[in-house]
Enzyme design. Structure first.
Site, short mmCIF file in Angstrom:
data_model
loop_
_atom_site.label_atom_id
_atom_site.label_comp_id
_atom_site.label_asym_id
_atom_site.label_seq_id
_atom_site.Cartn_x
_atom_site.Cartn_y
_atom_site.Cartn_z
N LYS A 22 31.09 -53.07 36.09
CA LYS A 22 32.22 -53.15 35.16
C LYS A 22 33.55 -52.96 35.90
CE LYS A 22 33.95 -49.49 32.10
NZ LYS A 22 35.03 -49.06 32.85
N ASN A 23 33.60 -51.91 36.75
CA ASN A 23 34.89 -51.58 37.35
C ASN A 23 35.28 -52.49 38.51
OD1 ASN A 23 35.30 -49.71 35.39
ND2 ASN A 23 34.70 -47.95 36.64
N ARG A 93 41.48 -49.84 29.40
CA ARG A 93 42.29 -49.27 30.47
C ARG A 93 42.69 -50.33 31.50
NH1 ARG A 93 45.35 -45.16 30.69
NH2 ARG A 93 45.83 -44.55 32.80
N CYS A 117 39.28 -44.81 27.64
CA CYS A 117 38.65 -43.56 27.20
C CYS A 117 39.64 -42.40 27.31
CB CYS A 117 37.43 -43.27 28.06
SG CYS A 117 36.08 -44.43 27.81
N ARG A 122 46.42 -39.61 31.23
CA ARG A 122 46.08 -40.55 32.31
C ARG A 122 47.34 -41.32 32.70
NH1 ARG A 122 40.60 -43.71 30.74
NH2 ARG A 122 40.57 -44.18 32.96
N PRO A 123 48.18 -40.70 33.53
CA PRO A 123 49.46 -41.34 33.86
C PRO A 123 49.28 -42.56 34.76
CG PRO A 123 49.19 -39.30 35.12
CD PRO A 123 47.99 -39.42 34.23
N ILE A 124 50.33 -43.40 34.83
CA ILE A 124 50.28 -44.55 35.74
C ILE A 124 51.48 -44.51 36.69
CG2 ILE A 124 48.89 -46.08 34.30
CD1 ILE A 124 51.53 -47.46 33.47
N ASP A 125 51.97 -43.27 36.94
CA ASP A 125 53.15 -43.12 37.80
C ASP A 125 52.93 -43.69 39.20
OD1 ASP A 125 51.33 -40.82 37.79
OD2 ASP A 125 52.59 -40.07 39.40
N ASP A 306 32.33 -40.63 36.78
CA ASP A 306 31.70 -41.45 35.74
C ASP A 306 30.21 -41.15 35.58
OD1 ASP A 306 34.12 -42.57 35.24
OD2 ASP A 306 33.77 -44.39 36.42
N ARG A 398 31.09 -51.03 25.85
CA ARG A 398 32.19 -51.39 26.76
C ARG A 398 31.69 -51.52 28.20
NH1 ARG A 398 37.00 -47.50 26.57
NH2 ARG A 398 37.26 -48.76 28.42
N1 EPU Z 1 46.37 -40.63 38.22
C1 EPU Z 1 47.68 -40.24 38.27
N2 EPU Z 1 48.64 -41.20 38.38
C2 EPU Z 1 48.33 -42.51 38.42
C3 EPU Z 1 47.01 -42.92 38.37
C4 EPU Z 1 46.02 -41.95 38.26
O1 EPU Z 1 47.99 -39.04 38.22
O2 EPU Z 1 49.27 -43.33 38.52
C5 EPU Z 1 45.32 -39.61 38.12
C6 EPU Z 1 44.49 -39.76 36.83
O3 EPU Z 1 45.09 -39.10 35.74
C7 EPU Z 1 43.17 -39.16 37.23
C8 EPU Z 1 43.06 -39.52 38.72
O4 EPU Z 1 44.39 -39.81 39.16
O5 EPU Z 1 43.24 -37.76 37.11
C9 EPU Z 1 42.18 -40.69 39.03
O6 EPU Z 1 42.54 -41.81 38.23
P1 EPU Z 1 42.25 -43.29 38.69
O7 EPU Z 1 43.52 -44.03 38.74
O8 EPU Z 1 41.41 -43.26 39.92
O9 EPU Z 1 41.37 -43.82 37.49
P2 EPU Z 1 41.53 -45.17 36.67
O10 EPU Z 1 41.90 -46.28 37.58
O11 EPU Z 1 42.35 -44.93 35.46
C10 EPU Z 1 39.09 -45.97 37.09
C11 EPU Z 1 37.96 -46.40 36.22
C12 EPU Z 1 37.38 -45.19 35.52
C13 EPU Z 1 36.97 -44.16 36.55
C14 EPU Z 1 38.11 -43.84 37.51
C15 EPU Z 1 37.72 -42.92 38.65
C16 EPU Z 1 38.58 -48.63 35.52
C17 EPU Z 1 39.10 -49.52 34.47
N3 EPU Z 1 38.47 -47.34 35.24
O12 EPU Z 1 40.05 -45.39 36.21
O13 EPU Z 1 36.23 -45.66 34.86
O14 EPU Z 1 36.62 -42.97 35.89
O15 EPU Z 1 38.63 -45.06 38.06
O16 EPU Z 1 36.67 -43.46 39.39
O17 EPU Z 1 38.25 -49.08 36.62
C18 EPU Z 1 34.44 -45.56 33.37
O18 EPU Z 1 34.00 -46.57 33.93
O19 EPU Z 1 33.80 -44.88 32.54
C19 EPU Z 1 35.80 -45.11 33.70
C20 EPU Z 1 36.46 -44.25 32.98
#
Ligand code: EPU
Length: 429
Positions: A22-23, A93, A117, A122-125, A306, A398
Site C-alpha cells: 500500500k505505502n 493521507r 488515520c 500529524r503535521p506536514i511542516d 504499522d 483501506r
Molecule cells: N512528522 C512531522 N512533520 C512532518 C511529517 C511527519 O512532525 O512534516 C512526524 C509525524 O507526526 C510522525 C512522524 O513524523 O510522528 C513520522 O511521520 P511520517 O511522515 O513518517 O508518516 P506518514 O508519511 O504520514 C507513512 C505511512 C503510515 C506510516 C508512516 C510511518 C503512508 C500514506 N502512510 O505516514 O502508514 O505509519 O509512514 O512508517 O505512506 C499505515 O499504513 O497504516 C500508515 C499509517
C-alpha cells in the site's frame, strides 16, 4: 453497515500470498501524474486507498485502464493540475503526494489537506520546509495547500528535523523535475522509498541513495512512461505472521522480501515462534508458549509502527509483562480500549503500553478504530474462542487486499456481512 464476523480458535494452516505494498502503491500511482506519459503499474493491491488514488487521477484528466486485476495503465499526458476533488483527497493521507507531483510538473500545486488515520497530530511542516527549499511559496488556506514556484523549482540541500516517510517521498517527487541537484539528509529509509525511487528512475529520473539516510536527486527536464511492478507489502506480511503465531498455526507467507521483515521476524523469534526464511517466502510455526518481550517502534529498519497493534495482540497472549513503546506517533494506542473488551490487560501511559499477558482473549463485539487497529481486532478474533464481530471495517479495506478471502483459504471461519442500517419508523396517527 458492513461487519467482519469471526468464529475464532482455529489454527491457520497453509499458504497465503501477500499483495503489493500500500505505502509504495499510493505514492507510485500518484507520482504518475508527474510523468506526463503512459505508465503501466503491476502488482497493484486491490484496496480502497489505491482506488481513491486512481479516482483522484481520473478526475484530474488521467486516462485509467485496468489491464488485469492487479495491473493498471495510467496515462497522465492530458492531466490538469489543481483539479483534485476535495472530498476524495481528504479521505486519505497519501493524497499529499499530489503536491509534490503537481509542483514538479507545473510549478504550482493546489490540493486539499489530507485525511488518514487518527494517531494524534500529524503535521506536514517538513514537507513544506522541503518545498520551500526547492523555491516554492506555500500557503495553507480554506482547507487547501497552495504551492507556487515564482520561477522554476531548483535543487536544494534539505535536512529533515524528523525522519518522515511522507516528507521524503514528497520532496523526492518534486525534486525529480527541479533544476539541479537536491540532497535530502536524515531521509527515511523504508523499502517503499526505494521502490518509489526505482519507479521514478525507470521513468528517467536520476535518484541515488534511496534506502540510506542521504538521497541525491539530480533533476531532469523530461520523464517518460515505463512499466513497473510494486514491491510486496511488508506490513501485510507481518500481519499474517502475527495471525499465524496468535492462532498457534503454521502459515507459509509467499511473495515477500524476507529482508524487509527482519525486525518483525526477530521479535517473533524472541517470543519463541519458529520462522523459516526462504528466498521469497517465510514460514511461521506458532506454539503454545509465547514469551514476553519489550518492543519499541522506530523508523525502518526498526520495528514498524504499522505493526504496533498486531504485535500487541501477541503480547496479550504471551506469559508475563511486556512493554510496548510507540516511537513514531503520539496517540497510536486507541485500539487498546477495544482489546480490553476481549479481556486484554493493558495499561497505557502516554507512549508506553504495559501488557500483562498470559490470559486467553474472549470473543466480543469490537470496532476498527483505524487501519492497523482494525486488523489487530481480526487477529484477536482469530485467536479468541467464540464469535467476534468487527465494525467499521472500511478502515481495514483501506490497506488489506481481500483479507477475508485470504484468511478463509487458510482455515479461518471468517466472513463479511452487510447489516442493514437501522430504519427509523414513523408512528401512524
Ligand atoms: N512528522 C512531522 N512533520 C512532518 C511529517 C511527519 O512532525 O512534516 C512526524 C509525524 O507526526 C510522525 C512522524 O513524523 O510522528 C513520522 O511521520 P511520517 O511522515 O513518517 O508518516 P506518514 O508519511 O504520514 C507513512 C505511512 C503510515 C506510516 C508512516 C510511518 C503512508 C500514506 N502512510 O505516514 O502508514 O505509519 O509512514 O512508517 O505512506 C499505515 O499504513 O497504516 C500508515 C499509517
Amino acid at each position: 453497515m458492513e461487519k467482519i464476523i469471526i468464529n475464532g480458535g482455529r489454527p491457520l494452516q497453509g499458504a497465503i500470498e501477500v499483495s503489493g505494498a500500500k505505502n509504495a502503491a499510493v505514492p507510485i500511482v500518484l507520482a504518475t501524474l508527474l510523468i506526463g506519459d503512459k505508465c503501466i503499474i503491476e502488482n497493484i493491491p486491490n484496496i480502497s486507498d489505491v482506488s481513491f488514488s486512481l479516482e483522484i487521477l481520473a478526475s484530474m484528466g488521467c486516462r485509467i485502464r485496468m489491464l488485469s486485476k492487479n495491473t493498471v495503465e495510467i496515462d497522465s499526458t492530458h492531466a490538469e493540475g489543481g483539479a483534485s476533488p476535495y472530498e476524495l483527497v481528504r479521505k486519505m493521507r497519501g493524497s499529499y503526494y499530489l503536491v509534490g507531483a503537481e509542483l514538479g510538473r507545473w510549478g504550482r500545486a493546489y490540493v486539499g489537506l489530507p485525511g488518514g488515520c487518527d494517531f494524534g497530530v500529524r503535521p506536514i511542516d517538513q514537507h513544506i520546509k522541503g518545498f520551500k527549499a526547492l523555491g516554492a511559496n506555500i500557503s495553507v488556506e480554506s482547507g487547501y495547500i497552495d504551492a507556487r514556484a515564482d520561477d522554476e523549482l531548483h535543487g536544494a540541500s534539505i535536512y529533515f528535523d524528523t525522519v518522515t516517510v511522507g516528507g521524503t517521498i514528497n520532496v523526492m517527487i518534486a525534486a525529480a523535475r527541479a533544476k539541479g541537484m537536491t540532497v535530502i539528509e536524515n531521509a527515511a529509509r523504508e523499502p517503499h522509498i526505494v521502490d518509489l525511487a526505482n519507479f521514478l528512475n525507470s521513468c528517467g529520473a536520476k535518484i541515488s541513495g534511496a534506502g540510506t539516510d542521504v538521497i541525491k536527486i539530480k533533476g531532469v527536464d523530461k520523464l517518460y512512461g515505463s512499466t513497473y511492478a510494486i514491491i510486496p507489502d511488508m506490513i501485510e506480511a507481518g500481519t499474517y505472521m502475527c495471525a499465524a503465531a496468535a492462532t498457534r498455526g503454521r502459515l507459509k507467507i509467499t511473495n515477500v522480501i524476507p529482508k524487509h521483515l527482519e525486525s518483525i521476524s526477530a521479535k517473533l523469534e524472541e517470543m519463541g515462534v519458529d520462522i523459516i526464511e526462504n528466498d521469497d517466502s517465510v514460514e511461521v510455526i506458532g506454539n503454545l508458549n509465547l514469551k514476553r518481550v519489550n518492543i519499541k517502534t522506530l523508523p525502518y529498519p526498526g520495528f514498524p509502527t504499522d505493526m504496533n497493534p498486531q504485535i500487541c495482540v501477541l503480547l496479550c497472549l504471551a506469559k508475563g509483562v511486556s512493554i510496548l513503546t510507540e516511537g513514531i506517533y503520539d496517540n497510536r494506542f486507541r485500539y487498546v480500549e477495544e482489546l480490553r473488551r476481549m479481556g486484554a490487560n493493558i495499561n497505557v501511559d502516554s507512549a508506553t503500553a504495559i501488557v500483562e499477558g498470559g490470559t486467553e482473549l474472549s470473543a466480543a463485539p469490537v470496532k476498527a478504530v483505524d487501519l492497523r487497529a482494525g486488523v489487530a481486532m481480526v487477529i484477536a478474533g482469530l485467536a479468541a474462542n467464540g464469535r467476534t464481530e468487527i465494525e467499521d471495517i472500511h478502515y481495514i479495506e483501506r490497506g488489506y487486499d481481500d483479507i477475508v478471502g485470504k484468511l478463509r483459504a487458510v482455515g479461518a471461519d471468517i466472513k463479511k456481512v452487510i447489516i442493514p442500517s437501522p430504519v427509523s419508523y414513523q408512528k401512524a396517527n
